[in-house]
Design a protein around this motif. Structure first.
Motif, PDB file in Angstrom:
ATOM      1  N   ASN A 124      -2.500   1.453   0.462  1.00 33.32           N
ATOM      2  CA  ASN A 124      -3.193   1.439  -0.833  1.00 33.32           C
ATOM      3  C   ASN A 124      -3.456   0.008  -1.257  1.00 33.32           C
TER       4      ASN A 124
ATOM      5  N   THR B 186      -9.243   2.596   6.065  1.00 30.95           N
ATOM      6  CA  THR B 186      -8.637   2.768   4.736  1.00 30.95           C
ATOM      7  C   THR B 186      -9.468   2.112   3.643  1.00 30.95           C
TER       8      THR B 186
ATOM      9  N   ASN C 243      -9.697  -3.870  -8.478  1.00 35.09           N
ATOM     10  CA  ASN C 243     -10.178  -3.542  -7.131  1.00 35.09           C
ATOM     11  C   ASN C 243     -11.510  -4.196  -6.784  1.00 35.09           C
TER      12      ASN C 243
ATOM     13  N   CYS D 222      -6.802   4.069  -8.019  1.00 32.37           N
ATOM     14  CA  CYS D 222      -6.042   3.544  -6.892  1.00 32.37           C
ATOM     15  C   CYS D 222      -6.037   4.614  -5.802  1.00 32.37           C
ATOM     16  N   VAL D 223      -6.291   4.183  -4.586  1.00 36.01           N
ATOM     17  CA  VAL D 223      -6.404   5.137  -3.480  1.00 36.01           C
ATOM     18  C   VAL D 223      -5.384   4.789  -2.396  1.00 36.01           C
TER      19      VAL D 223
ATOM     20  N   ALA E  97      -6.522  11.198   1.933  1.00 34.21           N
ATOM     21  CA  ALA E  97      -6.275  10.216   0.874  1.00 34.21           C
ATOM     22  C   ALA E  97      -5.854  10.882  -0.423  1.00 34.21           C
TER      23      ALA E  97
ATOM     24  N   SER F 297      -4.483   5.909   1.401  1.00 33.79           N
ATOM     25  CA  SER F 297      -5.121   6.712   2.443  1.00 33.79           C
ATOM     26  C   SER F 297      -4.563   6.376   3.819  1.00 33.79           C
TER      27      SER F 297
ATOM     28  N   SER G  11     -11.195   4.035   0.524  1.00 37.10           N
ATOM     29  CA  SER G  11     -10.873   3.709  -0.871  1.00 37.10           C
ATOM     30  C   SER G  11     -12.135   3.476  -1.679  1.00 37.10           C
TER      31      SER G  11
ATOM     32  N   GLY H 222      -6.473   9.869  -4.420  1.00 36.75           N
ATOM     33  CA  GLY H 222      -7.048   8.971  -5.425  1.00 36.75           C
ATOM     34  C   GLY H 222      -6.414   9.295  -6.764  1.00 36.75           C
TER      35      GLY H 222
END
Lengths: 223, 701
Positions: free
Chosen positions: B180, B145, A102, B161-162, B200, B164, B149, B202
Motif C-alpha cells: 500500500n 500494485t 497520493n 488508500c489501496v 485489492a 493490493s 492503486s 480500497g
C-alpha cells in the motif's frame, strides 16, 4: 532580481501587517520564493526556482509552510484534530495533507510523474487562506462564520453553525469541513499546534519579533 | 457501557465465497489488544487444523490497534496474520506494512478486516465508511500494485488508500507481498490474497478515532515529552553518527546521520539536516538521512526528502530522484527502505559494473530493484531470495533444472557484467511465473523440495537459513548472544524483532547500556559485550522474553517495533534513560482504561503464548522444542579455532544453549520438555478456551 523579490516581500509583510492592525482582518496567504525563504533563515540560498513555500500573515506572526520539508507524516492532522476536536481525524483536520498525499492537488494523467507520493513525492500542506473576502463567510446562511478578535482569523461559531456544508462548497479550496459526527463546521484558526508538532519544521509559526530579528540580521528592516 | 475510545469497536468480515459482508463487536477480543493479537486469536479459533495457506478455509486478518490513527508516534503500522505458504507446515506468520492503510481502516471505522473464503473470479473490496462492496477486478488482474492503486483511486477518489497484490500474488508465488501507499509492503501473504482472487482493498473514511474524554491536552503533552526527551533516530539510535559539539558520544554505525552540511540535496531548495540535538520537536525528522545511510554518499544529491509511515517522526524511507530509471520504462523516482533497497543488490551476485558497492551503479540497482519488487509484489524474504538465487546459479543447479531453452533465454551476460537490466528479467520471470525459474522465490524449504538441493544447501557458509523452519536469521546470535538466538526460535518467518537489536545498537557505550540493562532486566549481565560473550544467565532469559513480548505488543497496539520500545534516550539530562512505560501512558489516554506497564507486558505475554499455541495447532505436535525451536549448527560451529565465550567470536555452546532454552520456557511457564504452554499457564493468561481446543486436539503437554 533577488533583491527585487526580497524588497517586494518585505513591502507586502509591512502593508499586510498594517492592514491587520487597522482592519483587524485576515489576509490572503502568499507564495514565496527560495530567496525569501533564505531571508527568513529557512533553506539554502539561491537554489530552486519556483515558489516552494507559502507565508500567511497573522496578528501573532507569520505561518510558513515549506513543501520541500514536508515528509507526508500527517502528524499535523492528528494533533490539529486532537487539539481542536478532542479526537483524531484526518477528515476534519483543519490542515489538509492526506487528501493530497497520493497524487497531489489534482491527479495527473500520468500519475507517476505528477505530484504526491506516487509521483514526484511533493506534498501539499493546505490550510485556510484567511481570504480578504471569504466566500465561506459570505455564503453561510446561518452567519456562523465571522472574524474573531481572539485568533485574528475567520472562525466558525459552532453555536450558530447548522452543518449545511455551504461553506465547504463556497470555499474555492474546500477548506472548511463539517464534522459528520457533530454536524458542525470547522476551519483553521491558526492555533499553531500543527507547526509546534511538525517533525521537520515544514510548518513554522514565526512570531513578529523573530521575523524582525531575522530580517535585521540580513540588513533589512520591517518598519 | 462506557464509550469505546482508542479502538473503533468494530470488526469487518468479508466472505468471498458467499459474498457476505458483516460487522461484529471487536471488543470481544479486547484482551488481545488489536493487530497481531486479534489476528492470532481469530485464526486459532476459526481456521481448522490441517488447513493450508492457499486453501479456501484459510483466513487473512488485517488488524490494527488502539494507537492506530491517533497520532501516537510511529503508529502507522498494519499487521496481517494468516497461514504462510512459505513455511514448511503452513504455520501462521505475521506480515507488516506501514504507509497509510492502518489509519485509514480506523477512519473508516474498523479495528480489523477479516477476509474469508475465496472468490471464483477476480474482485476488489471497496470500503467507504459503512459502505462496503465487493467489486469486479477483471480489469485490474495482471496489473502492478501502482497501476492498481491509481485505477482504484480514479473510482474512489484520489485520497483512497489501496492495498493490493501484484502479479506475484496473483500467480501464487510464495514470496509475495501486499503493498500500500506506493512502497509499504507486507511480506509473505500476497499469494493468500491471490488464492482468494482478491486483488485489492480500497479504503477511505470520514470518521474520527476518539481518545479518552478530556484527555486531549494530556495527550499532546505526552507526545511533546516523547518528541523532546525520549525519541532518537531510526532504530532508536540515540547518538549521532559523527562527533558534534552538543553530543557526548557518537557512533559511526548510528542511523542518526543528520549533521551540518548534509542535505536532502534534490529538495527545492535543498534542506540541510543539520545538528538535531534533543529538545526540539521540529528537528526529529531531520536526524535520519536515510538515503545517505541506505544508499551511500552518492544518494545525498539525489535525495528529495525522507518518507515513511503515517504519524512517524523518524522517516526510514528515502525518496530519490533517479532519471536513469526512465530508460527502463519507469518514472525517474524511487522510494524504499533498508532491506528492500539492499536486496536487489544482493541479487546482482557478480556485483555492479563499477565494482563499488556504494557507488552510482549500486544506487541505480537498488532503486530499480526496489521499484520492480514493490510493483510486482515480490517479497525478498529478508534478502534470502538473493542468497538462494546465488546458490542455485553458482552451483549449476539452474542450468541442470531449467529446460535448456528457458535457461538459454535468460540474459546471463547482463548478470555477469553487472548490468542492472538483469533485474527486469529476474523479477518479471518470478512474478509472471514464467517457466521454472520462479522456484527461486519458493522460499528455502519448497525450493529444496522442488530441486532437491540437499544437505549442502542447508549447511553452506554464508547461507543465513535458520533451522528447518527455513527462514533467514534476523538479528540472531551476533546480536546479544543468547538473547538474539532465543528470539530467532519462536517465529515462523524471520524474527523481525527489534526490541533487543535497537537497544544493543543504540550507540551508547557498553557501560551505559549495561547499567540500563541492570535497571530493566535485573542485572547488567543481561547484556554481553559485542563479540565477548558469557555463558547463559537468568537475566538474559528475562531480556529475551521482554523483547518477544514487546514485539508482539507493538504489533498489536500497533506501533513500529523498528522504533519502539524507548529503552534508552538521547537526553544526557536523563542520563540516557528512556521510558519503557510510555506505551502504557498512551494506552491509558487512548482507551480511557488506566493501564500499567506491567499489565501491558502481560498482554504481550498472552499474545506471544497464543501465537505459540497457533504454531502447535498447525504443526500438529506438542513438542516444539524438538520440532520447531531448532538452532542451526553454524551458531555453534563457527570459528573452529576459537572456544565459545572467548573474546572475538559470537559462537555459542550447544549444552549451554539448551540451558538457555529451558530457562526461557520457565520464564513463560511453558513445559520445559516440549516448550508447549501448559493448561495452568494458559488459564493464568485467561485463555482457558485455547487450552480446551488444544486438549481436544491432544496437543496439551
Amino acid at each position: 532580481m533577488l533583491e527585487k523579490e526580497i524588497q517586494g516581500f518585505i513591502e507586502k509583510l509591512r502593508t499586510r501587517r498594517e492592514f491587520l492592525k487597522i482592519s483587524g482582518k485576515g489576509i490572503t496567504t502568499m507564495a514565496v520564493t527560495a530567496s525569501v525563504l533564505n531571508l527568513l533563515g529557512c533553506g539554502k540560498s539561491g537554489e530552486g526556482s519556483d515558489t516552494p513555500a507559502t507565508v500567511t500573515v497573522t496578528p501573532k506572526g507569520i505561518l510558513i509552510a515549506q513543501r520541500n520539508r514536508c515528509v507526508g507524516c500527517q502528524k499535523c492532522e492528528m494533533v490539529c484534530s486532537i487539539k481542536n476536536n478532542g479526537k483524531a481525524s484526518s477528515y476534519i483536520s483543519r490542515i489538509k495533507v492526506a487528501r493530497n498525499y497520493n497524487y497531489g492537488l489534482t491527479m495527473a494523467a500520468d500519475y507517476a510523474t505528477g505530484e504526491g507520493d506516487y509521483g514526484n513525492f511533493l506534498m501539499t500542506q493546505d490550510a485556510c487562506r484567511q481570504c480578504k473576502d471569504p466566500q465561506c463567510m459570505a455564503q453561510c446562511p446561518a452567519k456562523a462564520i465571522a472574524y474573531s478578535e481572539t485568533t485574528g482569523t475567520w472562525t466558525v461559531d459552532t453555536e450558530k453553525c447548522i452543518g449545511c456544508r455551504t461553506c465547504e462548497h463556497a470555499c474555492p479550496w474546500n477548506m472548511p469541513t463539517v464534522d459528520p459526527e457533530t454536524e458542525k463546521s470547522g476551519k483553521c484558526i491558526l492555533c499553531g499546534t500543527c507547526a509546534e508538532h511538525c517533525p521537520t519544521g515544514a510548518l513554522q509559526m514565526m512570531p513578529w519579533k523573530e521575523v524582525t530579528v531575522r530580517l535585521e540580521k540580513k540588513g533589512y528592516k520591517l518598519s | 457501557m462506557a464509550k469505546i475510545t482508542g479502538w473503533t469497536g468494530k470488526l469487518l468480515r468479508v466472505n468471498l465465497s458467499t459474498g457476505s459482508i458483516s460487522t461484529q463487536d471487536s471488543m470481544k477480543y479486547k484482551d488481545f489488544i488489536g493487530g497481531s493479537g486479534f489476528g492470532h486469536k481469530i485464526l486459532f479459533d476459526e481456521v481448522p487444523a490441517g488447513t493450508k495457506a492457499l486453501d479456501e478455509a484459510n483466513k487473512l486478518i488485517i488488524a490494527v490497534g488502539p494507537f492506530t490513527g491517533t497520532g501516537v508516534p510511529s503508529s502507522g503500522r498494519t499487521n496481517i496474520v494468516s497461514l504462510s505458504p512459505t513455511n514448511p507446515y503452513h504455520a501462521a506468520t505475521d506480515s507488516h506494512m506501514g504507509g497509510n492503510f492502518g489509519p485509514w481502516m480506523k477512519f473508516a471505522g474498523y479495528d480489523a478486516i477479516v477476509i474469508e473464503g475465496a472468490s471464483k473470479s477476480p474482485v476488489w473490496l471497496r470500503i467507504e465508511d459503512d459502505k462496503v462492496t465487493i467489486e469486479d477486478a477483471s480489469g485490474l488482474w495482471g496489473k502492478g500494485t501502482r497501476d492498481t492503486s491509481a485505477e482504484i483511486a480514479k473510482i474512489m477518489g484520489k485520497e483512497a488508500c489501496v492495498a493490493s497484490i501484484g502479479q506475484a500474488g496473483e500467480n501464487l508465488i510464495n514470496l509475495s507481498s501486499i503493498v500500500n501507499s506506493n512502497s509499504h509492503s507486507a511480506g509473505g501473504h500476497g499469494a493468500v490474497l491471490g488464492s482468494k482472487k482478491l486483488k485489492a482493498i480500497g479504503i477511505k473514511g470520514t470518521k474520527a478515532v476518539p481518545i479518552a474524554d478530556g484527555k486531549a491536552e494530556d495527550w499532546l503533552k505526552l507526545n511533546d515529552y516523547f518528541m523532546k526527551e525520549i525519541v532518537g533516530a531510526n532504530n532508536q539510535h540515540v547518538v549521532p553518527s559523527t562527533p558534534q559539539p552538543w553530543a557526548e558520544y557518537s557512533d559511526p554505525g548510528s542511523r542518526w546521520t543528520g549533521q551540518k552540511d548534509l542535505f536532502w540535496g534534490a529538495a527545492e531548495p535543498p534542506v540541510e539536516t543539520g545538528e538535531c540535538p534533543p529538545g526540539n520537536t521540529n528537528w526529529v525528522g531531520l536526524r535520519t538521512q536515510k538515503g545517505f545511510f541506505d544508499l551511500g554518499p552518492v544518494a545525498e544529491e539525489r535525495t528529495i526528502r525522507m518518507d515513511g509511515c503515517h504519524s512517524c517522526p523518524i522517516r526510514c524511507h528515502s525518496d530519490m530522484l533517479v532519471p536513469e530509471l526512465e530508460k527502463y520504462g519507469l518514472s525517474g523516482y524511487a522510494t524504499s527502505t533498508c532491506i528492500n533497497y539492499s536486496s536487489p543488490l544482493s541479487i546482482m551476485i557478480k556485483g555492479t559494473a563499477d565494482g563499488d558497492s556504494k557507488g552510482m551503479d549500486a544506487f541505480i540497482t537498488k532503486c530499480l530493484g526496489s521499484r520492480l519488487a514493490d510493483d510486482y509484489g515480490i517479497w525478498s524474504n529478508y534478502a534470502q531470495l538473493g542468497r538462494d538465487f546465488k546458490y542455485v546459479y553458482e552451483h549449476g543447479i539452474l542450468k541442470e533444472k531449467l529446460p535448456k531453452e528457458e535457461y538459454d533465454s535468460i540474459p546471463w551476460d547482463l548478470l555477469e557484467k553487472g548490468d542492472p537490466a538483469f533485474l527486469l528479467e529476474f523479477y518479471k520471470r518470478i512474478a509472471l511465473k514464467q517457466g521454472e525459474f520462479y522456484h527461486v522465490a519458493d522460499g528455502p524449504y519448497w525450493l529444496d523440495k522442488a530441486w532437491n538441493l540437499g544437505k549442502d544447501y542447508w549447511a553452506y557458509k554464508g547461507n543465513n537459513i535458520w533451522s528447518k523452519m527455513a527462514f533467514p536469521k534476523h538479528h540472531s546470535n551476533e546480536a546479544g548472544s543468547h538473547v538474539g538466538t532465543l528470539i530467532q526460535i519462536f517465529k515462523n518467518r524471520d524474527a523481525n524483532s527489534h526490541t533487543h537489536m535497537n537497544f544493543i545498537g543504540a550507540g551508547l557505550p557498553i557501560e551505559v547500556l549495561k547499567e540500563v540493562a541492570g535497571e530493566v532486566w535485573g542485572s547488567p549481565d543481561a547484556l554481553d559485550k559485542p563479540n565477548d560473550y558469557t555463558p547463559m544467565n537468568i537475566y538474559k532469559a528475562k531480556f529475551a522474553k521482554w523483547s518477544m513480548d514487546r514485539n508482539y505488543l507493538h504489533d498489536s497496539i500497533t506501533v513500529c517495533n523498528y522504533t519502539w520500545p524507548m529503552t534508552v534516550s538521547p537526553s544526557k539530562s536523563r542520563n540516557y534513560r528512556g521510558d519503557t512505560a510510555i506505551e502504557a501512558k498512551f494506552f491509558s489516554l487512548a482507551t480511557g482504561i488506566e493501564t500499567t506497564e506491567a499489565e501491558l507486558d502481560l498482554a504481550g505475554e498472552r499474545i506471544t503464548t497464543l501465537a505459540r499455541c497457533e504454531t502447535i495447532k498447525r504443526m500438529g505436535t506438542v513438542n516444539l522444542r524438538k520440532e520447531h525451536d531448532v538452532i542451526p549448527d553454524w551458531v555453534f560451529d563457527a570459528d573452529p579455532d576459537k572456544k565459545a565465550y572467548t573474546p572475538g567470536t559470537v559462537k555459542l555452546d550447544r549444552k549451554d544453549m539448551e540451558t538457555a532454552i529451558t530457562m526461557l520456557y520457565k520464564e513463560y511457564g511453558w513445559d520445559e520438555k516440549t516448550g508447549a504452554p501448559t493448561r495452568a499457564t494458559l488459564e493464568r493468561l485467561g485463555m482457558k478456551d485455547v487450552a480446551d481446543q488444544l486438549e481436544s486436539l491432544k496437543l496439551l503437554p
